[in-house]
Motif scaffolding. Structure first.
Motif, PDB file in Angstrom:
ATOM      1  N   VAL A 186       0.828  -1.170   0.096  1.00 22.70           N
ATOM      2  CA  VAL A 186       0.056  -0.076  -0.123  1.00 22.70           C
ATOM      3  C   VAL A 186       0.869   1.162   0.048  1.00 22.70           C
ATOM      4  N   ILE A 187       0.963   1.956  -0.968  1.00 22.19           N
ATOM      5  CA  ILE A 187       1.746   3.168  -1.162  1.00 22.19           C
ATOM      6  C   ILE A 187       0.800   4.185  -1.140  1.00 22.19           C
ATOM      7  N   ASP A 188       0.879   5.020   0.074  1.00 18.73           N
ATOM      8  CA  ASP A 188      -0.150   6.096   0.480  1.00 18.73           C
ATOM      9  C   ASP A 188       0.440   6.727   1.629  1.00 18.73           C
ATOM     10  N   SER A 189      -0.441   7.064   2.438  1.00 22.52           N
ATOM     11  CA  SER A 189      -0.068   8.220   3.615  1.00 22.52           C
ATOM     12  C   SER A 189       0.358   7.638   4.865  1.00 22.52           C
ATOM     13  N   GLY A 190       0.669   6.035   4.690  1.00 26.31           N
ATOM     14  CA  GLY A 190       0.818   5.399   5.640  1.00 26.31           C
ATOM     15  C   GLY A 190      -0.422   5.002   6.524  1.00 26.31           C
ATOM     16  N   ILE A 191      -0.238   4.376   7.752  1.00 25.76           N
ATOM     17  CA  ILE A 191      -1.557   3.696   8.490  1.00 25.76           C
ATOM     18  C   ILE A 191      -1.444   3.912  10.000  1.00 25.76           C
ATOM     19  N   ASP A 192      -2.411   3.859  10.404  1.00 29.24           N
ATOM     20  CA  ASP A 192      -2.599   3.728  11.960  1.00 29.24           C
ATOM     21  C   ASP A 192      -2.578   2.411  12.448  1.00 29.24           C
ATOM     22  N   ASP A 193      -1.292   2.026  12.780  1.00 25.90           N
ATOM     23  CA  ASP A 193      -0.909   0.470  13.289  1.00 25.90           C
ATOM     24  C   ASP A 193      -1.606   0.155  14.581  1.00 25.90           C
ATOM     25  N   ARG A 194      -2.129   1.067  15.376  1.00 24.97           N
ATOM     26  CA  ARG A 194      -2.952   0.618  16.354  1.00 24.97           C
ATOM     27  C   ARG A 194      -4.393   0.125  16.210  1.00 24.97           C
ATOM     28  N   HIS A 195      -4.782   0.284  14.931  1.00 21.64           N
ATOM     29  CA  HIS A 195      -6.016  -0.433  14.822  1.00 21.64           C
ATOM     30  C   HIS A 195      -6.141  -1.896  14.691  1.00 21.64           C
ATOM     31  N   ASP A 523     -14.090   3.900  15.200  1.00 23.77           N
ATOM     32  CA  ASP A 523     -12.780   3.457  14.392  1.00 23.77           C
ATOM     33  C   ASP A 523     -13.008   3.179  12.745  1.00 23.77           C
ATOM     34  N   TYR A 524     -14.140   3.889  12.481  1.00 19.57           N
ATOM     35  CA  TYR A 524     -14.462   3.559  11.199  1.00 19.57           C
ATOM     36  C   TYR A 524     -15.181   4.762  10.680  1.00 19.57           C
ATOM     37  N   ALA A 525     -14.890   4.793   9.412  1.00 21.79           N
ATOM     38  CA  ALA A 525     -15.634   5.910   8.584  1.00 21.79           C
ATOM     39  C   ALA A 525     -15.884   5.754   7.014  1.00 21.79           C
ATOM     40  N   ARG A 526     -16.640   6.494   6.500  1.00 22.60           N
ATOM     41  CA  ARG A 526     -17.272   6.366   5.224  1.00 22.60           C
ATOM     42  C   ARG A 526     -16.397   7.458   4.250  1.00 22.60           C
ATOM     43  N   ARG A 527     -15.882   7.025   3.062  1.00 20.43           N
ATOM     44  CA  ARG A 527     -14.957   7.941   2.190  1.00 20.43           C
ATOM     45  C   ARG A 527     -15.488   7.664   0.836  1.00 20.43           C
TER      46      ARG A 527
END
Length: 595
Positions: A186-195, A523-527
């Motif tokens: 995944v080449i992107d903005s990084g992730i929240d690895d706490r999820h 911890d979830y959202a719609r995009r």
């Protein structure tokens, strides 16, 4: 010169704070447990009158009482990560974990009465009771399981559950393709690895991540000040690989979310995470090229790129052509600048426009073409890209500020307590001390605070000591909106929101009147966007490849395109390409032609 790349879904601006000495002031009011909008209870659980009992089982100096918290049992793959989820849930409520039994669905902690009350409503919780001597018991570990309620509309529309849960019982079918054995980069903005949904496919410290913004091996979607970005990469990663039965925090008022959260299209894959976008969603193509090479070195067969540039370049074209020649399938977004003017089309977006890259557009819930999704003869496939539910930053909060029936735009601070409180709005200036608010009362009020040089955490503690049950912070940058701020660490925080200068000026006229502040989150959202369509196709490719590891990238692409559900004229068209990606149909076509 580095060429900037653009992303349709950006984070909000952040500012660095100076840290001057904090003025010491005695608290005048007791600070409540977790700021859920009501005064703390004074009731205490009766305990035996011995020194040992008082020390172990009595309330501490902040009113936290020792309890035993029992959780729903997790099984299979999720059992290994469940302890991390449990501890994070308790700490998010301001609790202090004393013991954590890894083999049990149980932990011992100290909780304030308010935190205990809030935690009792969490779907993960079976019971909370006073601490007492207990013997640890082990758990069994059957096959990974969850619930069909975790299957989002996007996941179902690309036929993913039909591949790995044919009978719809919430269990991964033994031997079914799940993406296992495949690495998706995944080449992107990084992730929240706490999820918790991402702790199975991505493990920090295992060589699976690279940050090309900060130059280290920790690809968190976070800036140098610890402020989180917009969660774009986390959302993308969840669409690919969110786990069955590993739900994060779910707003109990959100009927669209299952208590276990969501599941990804290919829950068996291993995620490689390459951070090339900063917290504002911007980066340089040179970093993308470098990341592409790193992904190949790490053994990724699929590169998922929910990003793009309106400028073509020989260097990046060569890089993507070389990746294709080396056997990698790169999948990228068409772009979100679509319009209805055929005489004035938007610029093409790269790398999607390169022949060596599979270009993905978006469709809505009715399989219609949304106006933002760019057209092009090079479009290969479409996938769900409107209102798609997936993972976002842990504890991402949604706020409301209401005064006399009027709603004002606001943004919750990271780590702020969820809940709502209605009280008189009082001007506390910059909250530089514990005597900054006029006419305070320990029975509660809403503090209106100007942003300054003092850390937000100190400002909030100062007004809490005067009885504040909620806090509104006015941004001091006239050119910025609400801002994206943090309290720094978990704690017993009240609801805290920030507002723009424009909103702050309006709220000044409400001083002395009732104002409601509410912070609710998930911890979830719609995009929406073609960025969100890309991971559906990346994960579908992983399912196909995990079923037949010997396939070439040409075969994978060909099977996906020829099995797609046609949504436009026969054949390839500029709005839908070959059609909506269909994972089960692709596997059936492959089985028919490659018995």
């Amino acid at each position: 010169m580095k060429r900037l790349i653009m992303l349709g879904l950006l984070g909000l601006s952040t500012c660095k704070q100076e840290l001057p000495p904090v003025e010491e002031n005695p608290s005048t009011c007791p600070i409540p447990g977790n700021g859920l909008g009501s005064a703390p209870s004074t009731a205490r659980t009766p305990v035996e009158s011995t020194a040992l009992t008082r020390r172990l089982l009595g309330p501490d100096e902040e009113g936290r009482e020792p309890v035993l918290v029992r959780f729903r049992q997790h099984t299979g793959v999720q059992a290994a990560s469940a302890p991390l989820l449990r501890q994070a849930l308790v700490e998010r409520m301001g609790g202090q974990v004393k013991y954590h039994w890894r083999g049990l669905s149980m932990l011992a902690a100290r909780l304030s009465p308010l935190a205990r009350e809030a935690l009792a409503h969490e779907p993960e919780i079976l019971s909370i009771e006073p601490d007492h001597p207990v013997h640890a018991l082990g758990l069994t570990s059957p096959h990974p399981s969850g619930s069909p309620g975790e299957y989002t509309e996007g996941v179902k529309r690309v036929q993913a559950p039909e591949v790995w849960d044919a009978n719809g019982d919430g269990l991964l079918d033994p031997g079914a393709p799940t993406g296992e054995g495949l690495k998706v980069c995944v080449i992107d903005s990084g992730i929240d690895d706490r999820h918790p949904e991402l702790r199975g496919p991505y493990l920090p410290g295992q060589g699976l991540g690279k940050d090309f913004i900060d130059g280290d091996d920790d690809p968190k979607d976070q800036d140098e000040n610890g402020v989180w970005g917009g969660g774009h990469g986390t959302h993308v990663a969840g669409i690919i690989a969110a786990q069955l039965g590993m739900g994060g925090w779910v707003d109990p008022t959100d009927s669209t979310l299952h208590p276990n959260g969501v599941v990804g299209v290919a829950p068996g894959v291993t995620l490689l995470v390459a951070r090339v976008l900063d917290t504002q969603g911007n980066g340089a193509m040179s970093d993308v090229i470098e990341a592409l090479g790193w992904c190949q070195q790490q053994g990724a067969r699929i590169a998922s790129l929910s990003l793009g540039s309106t400028q073509a370049g020989a260097a990046d074209k060569d890089a993507f052509d070389a990746a294709w020649a080396a056997g990698m399938l790169s999948i990228s977004a068409m772009g979100n600048a679509g319009n209805d003017d055929p005489d004035n089309p938007p610029p093409e977006v790269y790398p999607a426009a390169y022949a060596s890259v599979l270009a993905v557009g978006a469709v809505d819930s009715e399989d219609q073409h949304p106006s933002f999704s760019q057209l092009g003869e090079h479009l290969s496939l479409v996938a769900p890209g409107v209102g798609v539910l997936s993972t976002t930053l842990v504890g991402d909060a949604f706020s409301e500020v209401e005064a006399e029936g009027e709603l004002y735009s606001s943004r919750g601070l990271a780590y702020a307590g969820r809940g709502q409180y209605t009280g008189t709005l009082l001007d506390c200036g910059q909250a530089a001390s514990a005597s900054s608010c006029p006419e305070t009362a320990c029975d509660g009020f809403v503090a209106f605070v100007e942003r300054g040089t003092l850390p937000f955490a100190d400002k909030v503690r100062n007004v809490q000591a005067q009885g504040a049950r909620a806090v509104i912070i006015a941004n001091n940058d006239p050119a910025a909106a609400e801002g994206s701020f943090t309290l720094g660490n978990p704690g017993d925080w009240p609801p805290v929101v920030s507002v723009s200068q424009v909103t702050a000026r309006a709220l000044v006229g409400r001083l002395g009147r009732p104002v409601r502040v509410e912070l609710k989150g998930s911890d979830y959202a719609r995009r929406s966007g073609t960025s969100i369509a890309v991971p559906h196709v990346s994960a579908a490719a992983a399912l196909l490849w995990s079923a037949r590891p010997g396939l070439t990238r040409t075969q994978v692409r060909d099977f996906l395109e020829r099995s797609a559900k046609e949504l436009g004229p026969p054949g390839r068209d500029p709005a839908f390409g070959f059609g909506l990606v269909q994972a089960r149909a692709a596997l059936e076509l492959m089985a028919k032609e490659l018995p």
